[in-house]
Write an enzyme that holds these catalytic residues in place. Structure first.
Site, PDB file in Angstrom:
ATOM      1  N   ARG A  69       0.887  -1.151  -0.274  1.00 41.95           N
ATOM      2  CA  ARG A  69      -0.075  -0.216  -0.045  1.00 41.95           C
ATOM      3  C   ARG A  69       0.979   0.992   0.097  1.00 41.95           C
ATOM      4  NH1 ARG A  69      -2.075  -3.947   3.987  1.00 41.95           N
ATOM      5  NH2 ARG A  69      -4.318  -4.512   3.702  1.00 41.95           N
ATOM      6  N   LYS A 128      -2.343  -2.321   7.489  1.00 36.05           N
ATOM      7  CA  LYS A 128      -3.844  -2.258   8.690  1.00 36.05           C
ATOM      8  C   LYS A 128      -3.773  -2.297  10.139  1.00 36.05           C
ATOM      9  CE  LYS A 128      -6.112  -0.669   4.368  1.00 36.05           C
ATOM     10  NZ  LYS A 128      -7.837  -1.190   4.157  1.00 36.05           N
ATOM     11  N   HIS A 144      -2.421   2.553  -5.855  1.00 38.23           N
ATOM     12  CA  HIS A 144      -2.859   1.213  -5.907  1.00 38.23           C
ATOM     13  C   HIS A 144      -3.002   0.270  -6.695  1.00 38.23           C
ATOM     14  CE1 HIS A 144      -4.220  -0.784  -1.549  1.00 38.23           C
ATOM     15  NE2 HIS A 144      -5.478  -0.916  -2.645  1.00 38.23           N
ATOM     16  N   ARG A 158      -0.453  -2.836  -6.170  1.00 37.94           N
ATOM     17  CA  ARG A 158      -1.056  -4.031  -5.730  1.00 37.94           C
ATOM     18  C   ARG A 158      -1.986  -5.072  -6.269  1.00 37.94           C
ATOM     19  NH1 ARG A 158      -1.259  -4.486   0.095  1.00 37.94           N
ATOM     20  NH2 ARG A 158      -3.331  -5.295   0.499  1.00 37.94           N
ATOM     21  N   HIS A 193      -3.771  -9.544   3.947  1.00 32.25           N
ATOM     22  CA  HIS A 193      -5.162  -9.017   4.148  1.00 32.25           C
ATOM     23  C   HIS A 193      -5.446 -10.162   5.583  1.00 32.25           C
ATOM     24  CE1 HIS A 193      -5.832  -8.370  -0.665  1.00 32.25           C
ATOM     25  NE2 HIS A 193      -5.747  -7.606   0.056  1.00 32.25           N
ATOM     26  N   TYR A 225      -8.712 -11.013  -6.746  1.00 37.53           N
ATOM     27  CA  TYR A 225      -8.443 -11.652  -7.761  1.00 37.53           C
ATOM     28  C   TYR A 225      -8.321 -13.061  -8.572  1.00 37.53           C
ATOM     29  CZ  TYR A 225      -5.635  -7.582  -4.877  1.00 37.53           C
ATOM     30  OH  TYR A 225      -5.787  -6.805  -4.472  1.00 37.53           O
TER      31      TYR A 225
END
Length: 312
Positions: free
Chosen positions: A166, A190, A258, A261, A284, A293
């Site tokens: 990110r 995150k 982004h 990524r 994730h 994806y």
């Protein structure tokens, strides 16, 4: 809604306690906490007008589903989309759950109203050939900016694609995170969760070239990527660098930092990468997030079939 939103003192105190809880115990970032505060104030501000005064804890507990629907309708009339509305409701529901857990009343109306549906949007990865060219320094070069700026921008964008970071993760890296010939680094994502990601030799060289050209001292504990005046590099500068690259490569507006990524994950998957491994590389929390994806790649394959099969 601003800080001028009328809020009853007990509600304000509980909201402050809730945000402290999210920051101290759940380790939410300051930006996330500010977004939650803004969303809850938006809801409380509507209720102040709807109910004729700043809502108390008792007023919140007495809300009906019709009151929540009135809020949603009011936001819709202001042109607010489903995604923004769902985010606001999520913030209000989080606050409501906190109140209930702490014995301050149950705001059942929020749970009783269904959130707006949001159409699933798929990431738009760059074509492989275009993604490979983001490391070509001459594409970003122009006469008005110093060579070290070109080297920096190229290194950042190559890192986003090469390691699937990110933009906030790349810009939070410290100089000490990169040693000589370092083929992996630890990044903080995150929720302040850390993970190890690989760094390609080509990207290592681009970063080393940037550091050699950078006119500013880069202390070990300081930011790896710095701006034109030596301070931390802003995400906006990287976005502008990507915009220049879009023009050079003839890419669509969807080719954002982004998207690099997304491209990292999609291209790995297309080459037979394991979905669980890609999940770990992206950071994730849920495999369901990574599974999008597989749909991206399926879409690409179907499009290739339609455009090439004689009977399609």
């Amino acid at each position: 809604m601003t800080s001028d939103t009328p809020v009853a003192s007990r509600v304000a105190a509980e909201m402050d306690a809730w945000l402290r809880h999210l920051g101290d115990e759940r380790r939410f970032s300051p930006k996330t906490l500010e977004a939650y505060r803004r969303d809850v104030l938006q809801f409380l501000g509507f209720l102040a007008g709807h109910l004729g005064g700043a809502p108390s804890l008792e007023d919140l507990a007495a809300l009906k589903p019709a009151d929540v629907r009135a809020f949603m309708a009011a936001r819709r009339s202001e042109g607010v989309g489903s995604r923004s509305l769902m985010r606001t409701l999520a913030g209000a529901r989080g606050f409501a759950r906190y109140l209930e857990r702490n014995g301050k009343g149950s705001v059942g109306a929020l749970a009783a109203v269904r959130a707006p549906k949001i159409g699933k949007t798929l990431p738009r990865p760059l074509p492989v050939a275009a993604a490979r060219r983001i490391a070509e320094l001459e594409l970003a070069a122009d006469d008005s900016r110093p060579p070290w700026i070109h080297a920096r921008d190229t290194a950042v964008l190559a890192l986003l694609y090469g390691s699937g970071l990110r933009i906030s993760e790349a810009l939070s890296l410290k100089r000490e995170d990169f040693g000589s010939a370092q083929d992996a680094i630890t990044v903080t994502g995150k929720g302040r969760k850390q993970r190890m990601v690989p760094v390609l030799p080509q990207v290592q060289k681009l970063i080393a070239d940037y550091m050699a050209l950078c006119p500013y001292d880069l202390p070990q504990a300081g930011p790896l990527f710095v701006g034109a005046k030596g301070g931390p590099l802003s995400a906006r500068v990287v976005q502008l660098a990507m915009a220049r690259l879009r023009g050079a490569l003839g890419l669509a507006e969807t080719a954002t930092p982004h998207a690099l990524r997304h491209s990292f994950a999609t291209h790995l998957l297309a080459r037979g990468g394991d979905l669980r491994a890609i999940q770990e590389l992206l950071g994730h929390a849920s495999l369901a997030t990574t599974q999008i994806y597989t749909e991206v790649d399926a879409e690409r394959l179907i499009e290739a079939y339609r455009s090439t099969h004689p009977r399609a």
